[in-house]
Design a protein around this motif. Structure first.
Motif, PDB file in Angstrom:
ATOM      1  N   ILE A   1      46.533  45.366  33.554  1.00 34.54           N
ATOM      2  CA  ILE A   1      47.875  44.802  33.364  1.00 34.54           C
ATOM      3  C   ILE A   1      48.497  44.443  34.712  1.00 34.54           C
TER       4      ILE A   1
ATOM      5  N   GLY B   1      49.390  40.683  36.018  1.00 34.84           N
ATOM      6  CA  GLY B   1      50.747  40.432  36.484  1.00 34.84           C
ATOM      7  C   GLY B   1      50.775  39.794  37.859  1.00 34.84           C
TER       8      GLY B   1
ATOM      9  N   ARG C   1      52.693  36.359  39.251  1.00 33.97           N
ATOM     10  CA  ARG C   1      53.641  36.329  40.363  1.00 33.97           C
ATOM     11  C   ARG C   1      53.146  35.494  41.536  1.00 33.97           C
TER      12      ARG C   1
ATOM     13  N   PRO D   1      52.639  33.311  32.037  1.00 32.83           N
ATOM     14  CA  PRO D   1      53.009  34.687  31.668  1.00 32.83           C
ATOM     15  C   PRO D   1      52.532  35.070  30.276  1.00 32.83           C
TER      16      PRO D   1
ATOM     17  N   ALA E   1      49.954  38.052  29.606  1.00 31.67           N
ATOM     18  CA  ALA E   1      50.436  39.155  28.769  1.00 31.67           C
ATOM     19  C   ALA E   1      49.502  39.387  27.596  1.00 31.67           C
TER      20      ALA E   1
ATOM     21  N   ALA F   1      53.937  46.516  34.831  1.00 33.33           N
ATOM     22  CA  ALA F   1      53.958  45.090  34.508  1.00 33.33           C
ATOM     23  C   ALA F   1      55.153  44.407  35.140  1.00 33.33           C
TER      24      ALA F   1
ATOM     25  N   GLY G   1      54.242  41.622  37.742  1.00 38.73           N
ATOM     26  CA  GLY G   1      54.342  40.259  37.223  1.00 38.73           C
ATOM     27  C   GLY G   1      55.735  39.715  37.027  1.00 38.73           C
TER      28      GLY G   1
ATOM     29  N   TYR H   1      56.733  37.968  32.570  1.00 41.09           N
ATOM     30  CA  TYR H   1      55.487  38.624  32.143  1.00 41.09           C
ATOM     31  C   TYR H   1      55.792  39.832  31.281  1.00 41.09           C
ATOM     32  N   LEU H   2      56.787  40.630  31.687  1.00 39.40           N
ATOM     33  CA  LEU H   2      57.151  41.824  30.934  1.00 39.40           C
ATOM     34  C   LEU H   2      57.715  41.472  29.565  1.00 39.40           C
TER      35      LEU H   2
END
Length: 429
Positions: free
Chosen positions: A221, A225, A229, A235, A239, A397, A401, A405-406
């Motif tokens: 994860i 991420g 970034r 994303p 994910a 995460a 990211g 992403y989260l």
């Protein structure tokens, strides 16, 4: 005159000679096809390789060390003579080295038949893949990928064995373990990058995430991420891959329980499988619906050394991976400090804090402490550890990211976690 015991034929000796003959013929067939014809043909073919392999096995079976060494020197002399007389346009030494290795492989037949057979198959595959390997090295690999590969190889093969494997303060603060985690993160990134060039982008993410999830879902994860970034990856796509790595986590829960405390399987098997199914469907839906911008197929690149590597040339982010490794190591240090402070009485608290870093180590600790019969404290510890581990993954995460992403990762992550944790409690009471 009595015959020495070492020279009396045995079934093992006959098997060694037979396998040596087969190995020599296998490599020799490939070399015979490359040998060509006429004055410039190669010096060794089917019969030469077969004889060299059998000669090695026969010399080893006599158990006379000098005879084995003499045979090796004879093969080396023949290869040097053949190379000196080679008048072809491409006087390589592949066949010469293959003949020497085939003789040594024959010697190996007297010690380990499976290892010798495997070596012969590997050697034949390497020789037969000459053209593809040349194209891969000269055209397919990009300059940045070559440099990153050298860095990864240096860390894994040189730095890692040299770093002391000695805890400085408890098990977590171990330089060897920290470097090992860094190598793992870089290897996961490299696998995802190369898979992205070989497969369609979404398929590459799914396959690499499932595979690396068995090593560390949290690290996977974090790695995906970092791609969001630092490389501008989708994303949603990353994910989806992160959620697919959680499938491996649920399967590993069952493996740990089966190995350490089978009595827990009655409480874990159905919730874990249902959770794995939910997160697999959710993750694949995100992967399928993501827009990748291209098909992610491999493209050729010219061999131009000295040029600066572009963003798509790099297989990993060393700075980002080092930051994630430091984060995970810091969490483990916090676990160790809390466990020392609470002592043996902190089973639940220790399991919860351990789950910040690794769910399987937390589960193993609970199983060991609640043997032979799972109790109420152990059940609640496992359920709460699942929730804490989900929180740890969410923090990782967001750190690696970012928010976008989260937002894609968190709903599926928490849904399957709640399903598994509630299911564990439900089937236990």
């Amino acid at each position: 005159m009595p015959v020495p015991d070492a020279l009396i034929p045995t079934p093992d000796a006959a098997a060694a000679l037979a396998v040596a003959l087969g190995c020599g013929l296998l490599v020799g067939v490939e070399r015979e096809r490359r040998k060509g014809s006429g004055p410039q043909r190669g010096f060794a073919g089917l019969r030469t390789f077969a004889v060299a392999s059998v000669a090695g096995a026969a010399a080893a079976l006599t158990q006379i060390t000098g005879l084995v060494v003499t045979g090796a020197l004879l093969v080396v002399g023949l290869t040097l003579l053949a190379y000196q007389r080679d008048r072809s346009d491409d006087p390589g030494v592949t066949t010469e080295m293959a003949l020497l290795l085939t003789y040594l492989n024959g010697v190996l037949c007297a010690w380990s038949l499976p290892l010798a057979a495997g070596l012969a198959v590997g050697l034949t595959a390497l020789l037969a893949g000459r053209d593809r390997l040349h194209r891969w090295a000269l055209q397919w690999l990009r300059p940045g990928e070559v440099r990153d590969g050298i860095v990864l190889a240096a860390l894994a093969l040189m730095a890692l064995p040299l770093v002391p494997d000695q805890p400085l303060w408890g098990t977590p603060l171990n330089p060897h373990k920290v470097v090992q985690l860094l190598v793992l993160l870089l290897a996961v990134q490299s696998l995802a990058h190369l898979a992205g060039r070989l497969l369609a982008a979404r398929h590459a993410v799914a396959v690499s995430a499932l595979a690396s999830g068995f090593v560390s879902s949290t690290a996977t994860i974090a790695t995906l991420g970092l791609a969001v970034r630092e490389q501008g990856a989708s994303p949603r796509l990353m994910a989806g891959g992160g959620l697919l790595s959680c499938v491996s986590t649920q399967l590993q829960l069952l493996l740990v329980a089966a190995a350490m405390q089978p009595a827990w399987l009655t409480r874990l098997w159905l919730p874990a499988l249902l959770g794995a199914l939910v997160v697999a469907v959710w993750g694949w839906a995100l992967v399928r619906g993501a827009h990748t911008g291209d098909d992610g197929l491999a493209v050729s690149s010219p061999r131009i050394e000295g040029l600066g590597a572009g963003g798509d040339d790099r297989m990993f982010s060393l700075r980002g991976a080092a930051a994630v490794a430091a984060l995970l190591s810091g969490i483990q240090l916090a676990v160790h400090a809390l466990q020392r402070w609470l002592g043996d009485a902190g089973l639940v608290a220790g399991a919860l804090v351990a789950a910040l870093a690794d769910l399987h180590s937390a589960l193993a600790a609970v199983l060991a402490a609640t043997a032979p019969v799972p109790g109420a404290v152990g059940v609640w510890a496992v359920a709460l550890a699942l929730l804490v581990h989900a929180a740890s993954k969410s923090l990782t995460a967001g750190f690696a990211g970012g928010r976008s992403y989260l937002r894609w990762l968190a709903p599926g992550l928490w849904l399957h976690t709640l399903l598994v944790s509630v299911g564990v409690v439900w089937f236990s009471f």
